[in-house]
Write an enzyme that holds these catalytic residues in place. Structure first.
Site, PDB file in Angstrom:
ATOM      1  N   GLU A 211      61.238  61.058  19.749  1.00 24.93           N
ATOM      2  CA  GLU A 211      62.686  60.385  20.066  1.00 24.93           C
ATOM      3  C   GLU A 211      62.724  59.034  20.433  1.00 24.93           C
ATOM      4  O   GLU A 211      63.520  58.180  19.717  1.00 24.93           O
ATOM      5  CB  GLU A 211      63.558  61.525  20.967  1.00 24.93           C
ATOM      6  CG  GLU A 211      64.964  60.952  20.726  1.00 24.93           C
ATOM      7  CD  GLU A 211      65.760  61.893  21.843  1.00 24.93           C
ATOM      8  OE1 GLU A 211      65.759  63.076  21.504  1.00 24.93           O
ATOM      9  OE2 GLU A 211      66.465  61.190  22.737  1.00 24.93           O
TER      10      GLU A 211
ATOM     11  N   ARG B   4      70.570  62.597  15.759  1.00 29.95           N
ATOM     12  CA  ARG B   4      69.663  61.684  16.552  1.00 29.95           C
ATOM     13  C   ARG B   4      69.215  60.685  15.570  1.00 29.95           C
ATOM     14  O   ARG B   4      67.916  60.071  15.587  1.00 29.95           O
ATOM     15  CB  ARG B   4      68.383  62.364  17.088  1.00 29.95           C
ATOM     16  CG  ARG B   4      68.841  63.111  18.337  1.00 29.95           C
ATOM     17  CD  ARG B   4      69.523  62.613  19.627  1.00 29.95           C
ATOM     18  NE  ARG B   4      69.890  63.725  20.307  1.00 29.95           N
ATOM     19  CZ  ARG B   4      70.899  64.418  20.229  1.00 29.95           C
ATOM     20  NH1 ARG B   4      71.920  64.086  19.322  1.00 29.95           N
ATOM     21  NH2 ARG B   4      71.282  65.375  20.973  1.00 29.95           N
TER      22      ARG B   4
ATOM     23  N   SER C 260      64.504  63.410  26.489  1.00 29.42           N
ATOM     24  CA  SER C 260      63.473  64.293  25.384  1.00 29.42           C
ATOM     25  C   SER C 260      62.573  63.305  24.705  1.00 29.42           C
ATOM     26  O   SER C 260      63.139  62.544  24.049  1.00 29.42           O
ATOM     27  CB  SER C 260      64.456  64.880  24.676  1.00 29.42           C
ATOM     28  OG  SER C 260      65.457  65.738  25.239  1.00 29.42           O
TER      29      SER C 260
HETATM   30  C1  LIG Z   1      67.117  61.053  31.988  1.00 26.98           C
HETATM   31  C2  LIG Z   1      67.389  60.893  30.431  1.00 26.98           C
HETATM   32  C3  LIG Z   1      68.041  61.474  29.794  1.00 26.98           C
HETATM   33  C4  LIG Z   1      68.754  61.270  28.683  1.00 26.98           C
HETATM   34  N1  LIG Z   1      69.264  62.162  28.099  1.00 26.98           N
HETATM   35  C5  LIG Z   1      69.907  62.078  26.657  1.00 26.98           C
HETATM   36  C6  LIG Z   1      70.637  62.848  26.028  1.00 26.98           C
HETATM   37  O1  LIG Z   1      71.215  63.828  26.512  1.00 26.98           O
HETATM   38  N2  LIG Z   1      71.140  62.565  24.764  1.00 26.98           N
HETATM   39  C7  LIG Z   1      70.687  61.330  24.115  1.00 26.98           C
HETATM   40  O2  LIG Z   1      70.838  61.146  22.893  1.00 26.98           O
HETATM   41  N3  LIG Z   1      69.669  60.731  24.738  1.00 26.98           N
HETATM   42  C8  LIG Z   1      69.192  60.889  25.886  1.00 26.98           C
HETATM   43  N4  LIG Z   1      68.454  59.810  26.628  1.00 26.98           N
HETATM   44  C9  LIG Z   1      67.962  58.825  25.786  1.00 26.98           C
HETATM   45  C10 LIG Z   1      68.647  57.470  26.082  1.00 26.98           C
HETATM   46  O3  LIG Z   1      69.150  57.537  27.285  1.00 26.98           O
HETATM   47  C11 LIG Z   1      69.434  57.092  24.705  1.00 26.98           C
HETATM   48  O4  LIG Z   1      69.180  56.984  23.687  1.00 26.98           O
HETATM   49  C12 LIG Z   1      70.361  55.860  25.111  1.00 26.98           C
HETATM   50  O5  LIG Z   1      71.217  55.590  24.202  1.00 26.98           O
HETATM   51  C13 LIG Z   1      69.605  54.716  25.160  1.00 26.98           C
HETATM   52  O6  LIG Z   1      70.276  53.719  25.658  1.00 26.98           O
HETATM   53  P1  LIG Z   1      69.578  52.213  26.245  1.00 26.98           P
HETATM   54  O7  LIG Z   1      70.520  51.331  26.467  1.00 26.98           O
HETATM   55  O8  LIG Z   1      68.665  52.637  27.281  1.00 26.98           O
HETATM   56  O9  LIG Z   1      68.576  51.822  24.943  1.00 26.98           O
HETATM   57  P2  LIG Z   1      67.216  51.261  25.142  1.00 26.98           P
HETATM   58  O10 LIG Z   1      66.090  52.252  25.583  1.00 26.98           O
HETATM   59  O11 LIG Z   1      67.096  49.788  25.799  1.00 26.98           O
HETATM   60  O12 LIG Z   1      66.853  50.924  23.384  1.00 26.98           O
HETATM   61  C14 LIG Z   1      66.591  51.916  22.735  1.00 26.98           C
HETATM   62  C15 LIG Z   1      66.767  51.353  21.111  1.00 26.98           C
HETATM   63  O13 LIG Z   1      67.769  50.792  20.979  1.00 26.98           O
HETATM   64  C16 LIG Z   1      67.743  49.518  20.506  1.00 26.98           C
HETATM   65  N5  LIG Z   1      68.641  48.769  21.008  1.00 26.98           N
HETATM   66  C17 LIG Z   1      69.321  48.703  22.414  1.00 26.98           C
HETATM   67  N6  LIG Z   1      70.525  48.141  22.482  1.00 26.98           N
HETATM   68  C18 LIG Z   1      70.628  47.798  21.121  1.00 26.98           C
HETATM   69  C19 LIG Z   1      71.878  46.797  20.554  1.00 26.98           C
HETATM   70  N7  LIG Z   1      72.890  46.306  21.371  1.00 26.98           N
HETATM   71  N8  LIG Z   1      71.612  46.393  19.394  1.00 26.98           N
HETATM   72  C20 LIG Z   1      70.891  46.733  18.489  1.00 26.98           C
HETATM   73  N9  LIG Z   1      69.696  47.883  19.120  1.00 26.98           N
HETATM   74  C21 LIG Z   1      69.717  48.084  20.261  1.00 26.98           C
HETATM   75  C22 LIG Z   1      66.461  49.080  21.213  1.00 26.98           C
HETATM   76  O14 LIG Z   1      66.052  48.001  20.645  1.00 26.98           O
HETATM   77  C23 LIG Z   1      65.432  50.271  21.199  1.00 26.98           C
HETATM   78  O15 LIG Z   1      64.894  50.178  19.666  1.00 26.98           O
HETATM   79  C24 LIG Z   1      67.924  60.083  27.925  1.00 26.98           C
HETATM   80  C25 LIG Z   1      67.152  59.263  28.616  1.00 26.98           C
HETATM   81  C26 LIG Z   1      66.826  59.596  29.949  1.00 26.98           C
HETATM   82  C27 LIG Z   1      65.874  58.682  30.687  1.00 26.98           C
END
Ligand SMILES: Cc1cc2nc3c(=O)[nH]c(=O)nc-3n(C[C@H](O)[C@H](O)[C@H](O)COP(=O)(O)OP(=O)(O)OC[C@H]3O[C@@H](n4cnc5c(N)ncnc54)[C@H](O)[C@@H]3O)c2cc1C
Length: 353
Positions: free
Chosen positions: A342, A166, A244
């Site tokens: 996280e 992570r 998480s």
């Molecule tokens: C129901 C649920 C289940 C989940 N299950 C998992 C799981 O099983 N495993 C897991 O690892 N995660 C899980 N997550 C967490 C999350 O889905 C992941 O971390 C996902 O990759 C976040 O993507 P996002 O586009 O929504 O990022 P965001 O929440 O929009 O951004 C997260 C971070 O990344 C940065 N960021 C986003 N895009 C970029 C970019 N293009 N360039 C630079 N920085 C960027 C943002 O500034 C922020 O700091 C879960 C979340 C939820 C709500």
């Protein structure tokens, strides 16, 4: 260049449904716009928040005093690699689970166990997204970035991404890179990678290390995830979360020995480097925080102890942080282990101000 809007409420762009207004907000649907918006803000010394699907963010009730750039770039390309695999390159704004579904349908193996994870492609390298025995570090071969330090577009190798559990170089230095596109090397096969996660193997009725048809792996993962409220579903209040909220703590030998004294026989995963990973959910439950535990309008998921939720959508970030602090402090008091969040906290902190 994309229009800049003022005062857009961020709560509707985060799965936890928290977040006050952004001073400025713009959507980038081309790579040139994405780079241009960030470069211009950097020139003006304006703070920037790159927003993907908002599924790993807890944004403060005060919002964000700078420019929020929402990434909506699209495009997927697949080319053969020299070693018989297929190199799939997706633009940062592609929906992650749609990409997984497409790869499974097209017989490309290597990311099927990452089915159902919300968010966008561009975020997958940030925290080395992982679940059910796979993480993206196993398949990412390159990440195209805009380097805010040099003002250049660069192609990083997997080694330069510094992937760990992570974690990555991007998370270590969050202001430096904007992810523009990610390349995954996938195997052309109707079978999944070797199943590496006990609960998934049990659900599939196979032994660890066996391979199953790709679609079976995807369906089994989705089923397991739905049972834990880990697939976004507007009708399931347990999915109003950031997944998480705490990572599983990884302890060195001394800390692990100290925990063994406090909780003899506790569950643990012994890691190859001698460290010990502890299931955070076990620590939380055994510190007195069961599923469904409430504080104000924030609640621990009724299906998954690790997820903090905003079940009605009315809790503010402050209420979620109060619950997170109570859980973190309770675990430390009982077990001497500090849990680490996280999700990325924006304008917020788990320390008391
Ligand atoms: C129901 C649920 C289940 C989940 N299950 C998992 C799981 O099983 N495993 C897991 O690892 N995660 C899980 N997550 C967490 C999350 O889905 C992941 O971390 C996902 O990759 C976040 O993507 P996002 O586009 O929504 O990022 P965001 O929440 O929009 O951004 C997260 C971070 O990344 C940065 N960021 C986003 N895009 C970029 C970019 N293009 N360039 C630079 N920085 C960027 C943002 O500034 C922020 O700091 C879960 C979340 C939820 C709500």
């Amino acid at each position: 260049m994309a229009d800049r809007l003022a005062g857009v409420a961020l709560a509707r762009y985060t799965t936890l449904r928290t977040g006050g207004p952004a001073r400025a907000f713009a959507e980038a649907d081309t790579t040139a716009d994405l780079v241009g918006l960030v470069a211009e803000a950097d020139r003006d010394r304006e703070p920037v928040l790159v927003l993907g699907g908002g599924s790993n963010l807890l944004v403060s009730d005060e919002g964000f005093g700078g420019l929020v750039v929402r990434v909506v770039t699209r495009g997927v390309e697949a080319v053969p690699s020299g070693d018989g695999r297929v190199l799939v390159t997706a633009q940062a704004g592609e929906d992650w689970d749609a990409l997984v579904a497409r790869c499974v349908a097209e017989g490309l193996s290597g990311i099927e166990c990452l089915s159902g994870i919300p968010g966008l492609v561009g975020s997958t390298p940030i925290q080395n997204v992982g679940a059910y025995g796979q993480d993206v570090s196993q398949t990412v071969t390159g990440v195209r970035v805009y380097d805010r330090g040099t003002g250049e577009v660069a192609d990083l190798t997997a080694a330069e991404c510094g992937f760990a559990y992570r974690h990555s170089a991007f998370k270590h230095d969050p202001e430096r890179h904007v992810v523009l596109a990610v390349t995954y090397a996938l195997e052309r096969s109707a079978l999944s990678g070797p199943v590496a996660y006990r609960e998934l193997a049990a659900r599939l009725g196979v032994e660890i290390g066996e391979r199953v048809p790709l679609t079976e792996a995807r369906e089994a993962v989705l089923e397991l995830r739905r049972g834990k409220g880990m697939v976004l579903d507007p009708d399931d209040p347990d999915t109003r979360s950031a997944g998480s909220f705490f990572t599983n703590p990884v302890l060195g030998p001394d800390e692990a020995a100290a925990l063994e004294l406090r909780a003899p026989g506790h569950p643990r995963w012994d890691m190859p480097d001698g460290s010990v990973k502890i299931p955070a959910a076990w620590l939380i439950e055994n510190a007195g925080f069961p599923k469904g535990y409430e504080k104000g309008r924030a609640r621990i998921s009724t299906k998954h102890t690790l997820a903090l939720t905003n079940p009605t959508g009315e809790a503010g970030a402050a209420e979620l942080l109060a619950l997170a602090r109570e859980v973190r402090d309770g675990v430390h008091e009982k077990f001497g282990v500090w849990l680490v969040n996280e999700p990325v906290l924006v304008g917020a902190s788990l320390q008391l101000s």
